[in-house]
Design an enzyme around this catalytic site. Structure first.
Site, PDB file in Angstrom:
ATOM      1  N   ASP A 177       3.658   9.290  -1.201  1.00 36.59           N
ATOM      2  CA  ASP A 177       2.494   8.551  -0.717  1.00 36.59           C
ATOM      3  C   ASP A 177       2.194   7.418  -1.683  1.00 36.59           C
ATOM      4  O   ASP A 177       2.387   7.586  -2.897  1.00 36.59           O
ATOM      5  CB  ASP A 177       1.284   9.505  -0.662  1.00 36.59           C
ATOM      6  CG  ASP A 177       0.332   9.149   0.466  1.00 36.59           C
ATOM      7  OD1 ASP A 177       0.316   7.984   0.881  1.00 36.59           O
ATOM      8  OD2 ASP A 177      -0.408  10.042   0.920  1.00 36.59           O
ATOM      9  N   HIS A 201       0.825  -1.224   0.000  1.00 39.51           N
ATOM     10  CA  HIS A 201       0.000   0.000   0.000  1.00 39.51           C
ATOM     11  C   HIS A 201       0.848   1.258   0.000  1.00 39.51           C
ATOM     12  O   HIS A 201       0.315   2.354  -0.186  1.00 39.51           O
ATOM     13  CB  HIS A 201      -0.924  -0.012   1.220  1.00 39.51           C
ATOM     14  CG  HIS A 201      -2.025  -1.024   1.106  1.00 39.51           C
ATOM     15  ND1 HIS A 201      -3.317  -0.691   0.791  1.00 39.51           N
ATOM     16  CD2 HIS A 201      -2.002  -2.374   1.214  1.00 39.51           C
ATOM     17  CE1 HIS A 201      -4.053  -1.794   0.729  1.00 39.51           C
ATOM     18  NE2 HIS A 201      -3.274  -2.829   0.986  1.00 39.51           N
TER      19      HIS A 201
END
Ligand code: F6P
Length: 471
Positions: free
Chosen positions: A361, A153
């Site tokens: 991110d 992730h």
């Protein structure tokens, strides 16, 4: 049809979920046979050999307790003080205590031992995130022949940052024991491929380490998303309207700039507030006409670097308030706690600007949720870091370099001045991408690639809203 077994560090608890991962995966098991496996959230004196199986809000969840010592080495230590900063290219914030690796491996081995007796030969196992890289190796060493997929992730690091991680070669060998490895973005696939193709001849003592064979591991990008239709409805719900009403009463006509992030150094919060400070300094006409609301629930706050980020942000917010506030006007509100999805959807909808500027991110689901919550007749503008995975699918956002506070400040000005037609045009492109990359299809695409023919189209029929998806 084969069962799906999801494995992640955190399991879905009762009440508000911990973050985007939990929100996304809970949906996957909505319409399939299978169960979720992970840490119970409890610490015990003795390591627990067998998982406890519970029904949590209709989901079967198998959980193990961890000892305090193992949990510290595995979670706060190796996962979040070594892997997290390195994968986010913040080696300056990494604490390299190589003994944490033993605790990290012990927990992965404990997970495998407790999971193994629960498995059937045709179960499809989907492992999530950097806490559990060795899990496939541990399961295979115990005899598991199942299809096992891994989804990261967070971003995959550059080769140099990877080499700074103790035991990186073993970890990459663990990666090669998965059948499928999924990343958020093409840039992550490129970084991984670069590593796989040009493995530097690393040595340990005098012994050369053999190159790792990734030929049996399929690798691809599967950008995660949100549930845009559900968010869109939520943003028009009575609970969201209540929040909008409250905010309008206190803000009047001021344009709202909104940031929603876990309090994490990867989110670029100090740089963001500095960009806002420059906006006010360079555009006096905006003072009294604009307000920044930063929602930042504390995260991993036993770790020193997180405490320091929190202190830095306190100081910068204080500086901007002291400089620009007047007795009857304040330029910003900084809230250090989490809000439920209905309130967030209301805030997203009323914000003229969604400010999503992480320094790096994996994806950033706040960007997706902001887009989905907009009023199609009067949408706001997404100002987005080019270093978020979301930048690959949202080219209609105003993309910025979050390290360059002048650029972010100028993007804020453009967003605030943007005419309605341009806002609508950009938003339509963004919303189409949010729909294409919705969370249901994300899971189906991954599972179909891992085990073709097993993805269940019925998962579209469920429509659930969960609390708190600040990833
Ligand atoms: O974004 C990565 C991630 O680990 C998510 O999976 C999780 O929801 C979030 O960060 C919060 O992290 P933690 O579980 O450490 O609170």
């Amino acid at each position: 049809m084969s069962r799906i077994v999801i494995v992640s560090n955190r399991t879905p608890g009762k009440g508000p979920a911990a973050g985007g991962l939990a929100v996304a995966l809970r949906k996957v098991l909505g319409n399939r046979e299978g169960f979720w496996f992970g840490w119970s959230g409890k610490l015990t004196e003795q390591p627990q050999a067998e998982a406890r199986i519970e029904d949590i809000d209709g989901l079967t969840v198998a959980q193990v307790d961890l000892t305090r010592e193992d949990h510290h080495a595995y979670y706060a230590g190796f996962s979040n003080s070594i892997l997290w900063p390195s994968f986010h290219l913040r080696l300056d914030l990494a604490t390299i205590e190589s003994y944490w690796y033993e605790g990290y491996r012990r927990v992965n081995a404990q997970f495998a031992k407790a999971l193994m007796p629960l498995l059937r030969p045709d179960d499809i196992i989907w492992v999530h995130d950097y806490h559990l890289i060795p899990l496939a190796s541990e399961l295979r060493n115990l005899g598991a022949r199942n299809r096992i997929g891994f989804y990261l992730h967070i971003p995959f690091p550059t080769a140099d940052a990877l080499y700074a991680i103790p035991h990186h070669a073993e970890l990459m060998r663990d990666v090669s024991r998965y059948d499928l490895v999924g990343f958020q973005a093409q840039r992550d696939v490129a970084a991984f491929t670069d590593f796989a193709q040009h493995q530097a001849p690393s040595t340990f003592g005098a012994r050369a380490i053999e190159a790792i064979d990734f030929s049996r591991t399929d690798v691809a990008a599967f950008p995660i998303g949100s549930d845009p239709e559900a968010f869109s409805r939520l943003a028009a719900s009575p609970a969201a309207k209540k929040m909008i009403h409250r905010m309008r009463r206190s803000l009047g006509d001021q344009a709202l700039i909104l940031g929603v992030d876990r309090l994490d150094y990867s989110k670029g919060l100090p740089q963001r507030v500095e960009a806002y400070e420059k906006l006010l300094a360079n555009n006096p006409r905006l003072r009294r006409n604009v307000h920044l609301l930063q929602v930042a629930p504390p995260s991993r706050d036993t770790i020193k670097e997180y405490q320091e980020t929190s202190d830095t942000l306190d100081a910068i917010c204080g500086r901007v308030m002291g400089h620009f506030s007047e007795p009857d006007w304040s330029p910003l509100t900084y809230v250090k706690r989490a809000y439920g999805q209905p309130s967030l959807a209301g805030l997203y909808r009323m914000a003229r600007v969604g400010l999503v500027t992480p320094l790096r991110d994996g994806m950033n689901l706040v960007a997706h949720e902001y887009v989905a919550s907009q009023d199609p007749a009067d949408p706001g503008v997404l100002v987005l870091s080019r270093f978020a995975g979301a930048a690959e699918i949202f080219p209609e956002a105003l993309l910025v370099n979050p390290f360059d506070t002048d650029e972010t400040s100028e993007a804020l000005r453009m967003a605030l001045d943007m005419p309605l037609e341009e806002r609508k045009e950009r938003w339509q492109g963004l919303m189409a991408a949010a729909r294409t990359h919705n969370v249901d299809d994300w899971a189906l695409r991954f599972l179909d690639r891992l085990a073709p023919g097993t993805a269940d189209a019925g998962s579209h029929s469920r429509d659930i809203i969960y609390l708190d998806s600040v990833a």
